[in-house]
Enzyme design. Structure first.
Site, PDB file in Angstrom:
ATOM      1  N   GLY A  45      29.863  44.517  48.655  1.00  0.00           N
ATOM      2  CA  GLY A  45      31.116  44.009  49.189  1.00  0.00           C
ATOM      3  C   GLY A  45      32.240  44.938  48.805  1.00  0.00           C
ATOM      4  CD  GLN A  50      36.815  46.299  45.376  1.00  0.00           C
ATOM      5  OE1 GLN A  50      36.305  45.671  46.296  1.00  0.00           O
ATOM      6  NE2 GLN A  50      36.114  46.748  44.343  1.00  0.00           N
ATOM      7  CB  CYS A  98      33.588  44.877  40.351  1.00  0.00           C
ATOM      8  SG  CYS A  98      35.022  45.134  41.411  1.00  0.00           S
ATOM      9  CG  LEU A  99      31.732  49.085  44.644  1.00  0.00           C
ATOM     10  CD1 LEU A  99      31.955  49.408  46.115  1.00  0.00           C
ATOM     11  CD2 LEU A  99      30.558  49.904  44.098  1.00  0.00           C
ATOM     12  CG  HIS A 140      33.123  39.920  43.303  1.00  0.00           C
ATOM     13  ND1 HIS A 140      32.788  40.192  42.000  1.00  0.00           N
ATOM     14  CD2 HIS A 140      33.739  41.047  43.777  1.00  0.00           C
ATOM     15  CE1 HIS A 140      33.193  41.417  41.697  1.00  0.00           C
ATOM     16  NE2 HIS A 140      33.772  41.961  42.758  1.00  0.00           N
ATOM     17  CD  GLU A 141      33.892  41.966  47.555  1.00  0.00           C
ATOM     18  OE1 GLU A 141      34.976  42.584  47.498  1.00  0.00           O
ATOM     19  OE2 GLU A 141      32.899  42.307  46.879  1.00  0.00           O
ATOM     20  CG  HIS A 144      38.596  42.426  44.690  1.00  0.00           C
ATOM     21  ND1 HIS A 144      38.972  43.099  43.553  1.00  0.00           N
ATOM     22  CD2 HIS A 144      37.236  42.515  44.733  1.00  0.00           C
ATOM     23  CE1 HIS A 144      37.893  43.564  42.932  1.00  0.00           C
ATOM     24  NE2 HIS A 144      36.820  43.215  43.625  1.00  0.00           N
TER      25      HIS A 144
END
Ligand code: ZN
Length: 188
Positions: A45, A50, A98-99, A140-141, A144
């Site tokens: 995701g 991000q 997470c990226l 999670h997304e 953000h």
């Protein structure tokens, strides 16, 4: 085009992102670039903050989880201006990554089931229920877009123990094989 991923500590990750309109410039290209960036960095995701855009948009492809979680098979979606309108009382603990926080994973407790109202890439409205790994990745997304990252949801004691690691990430003192923007970059 692969875009650099913003690292933990960057102010854009703390902002509440804004809704977008159908005439948002080059939206389809942006969505394609976000998928390309996500696949390149082996994420499941990616949210617009991000890649340094404070707008309410995220992309998901949870297929890599499908061996453990069969419901993830082919789960690829674009969410625009999403709202989580219902959450279950029942929760589920899952180890997230997470990226924007490379080389780190922590257990996070979240509702196991949610109802989301969102627009797809064609600005068609949907209201859908998700559970299991789908509900997990969406939440999670979604965080953000609300200016949160998953470590904001771990117990305060645990977060304190992660302090040095988080500082290292923000300073770029972390091994990562995709391009990133580090807010407090230091020379080694
Ligand atoms: Zn993330």
């Amino acid at each position: 085009m692969i875009l650099p991923v913003v690292a933990y500590g960057h102010p854009v990750l703390k902002r509440v992102a804004e809704d977008i309109e159908p005439d948002y410039p080059n939206l389809q290209q942006l969505i394609a670039d976000m998928f390309e960036t996500m696949y390149h960095s082996e994420g499941v995701g990616l949210a617009a903050p991000q890649i340094n855009k404070s707008i309410r948009l995220f992309v998901i492809d949870a297929d890599p989880f499908h061996e453990t979680y069969p419901e993830a098979k082919g789960f690829k979606k674009v969410f625009i201006n999403p709202e989580i309108v219902e959450v279950s009382e029942e929760t589920w603990t899952f180890r997230e990554g997470c990226l924007s926080l490379p080389d780190m994973n922590e257990d996070v407790v979240r509702p196991s089931k949610i109802v989301v109202n969102y627009l797809d890439e064609n600005f068609v409205e949907h209201e859908e229920e998700f559970d299991g790994i789908k509900a997990r990745v969406i939440q999670h997304e979604y965080d953000h877009l609300e200016g949160k990252v998953y470590v904001d949801r771990v117990a305060p004691m645990r977060k304190m123990m992660l302090k040095n690691k988080l500082r290292n990430i923000s300073e770029g003192m972390v091994a990562v094989d995709y391009k990133m923007i580090f807010p407090n970059k230091r020379r080694r």
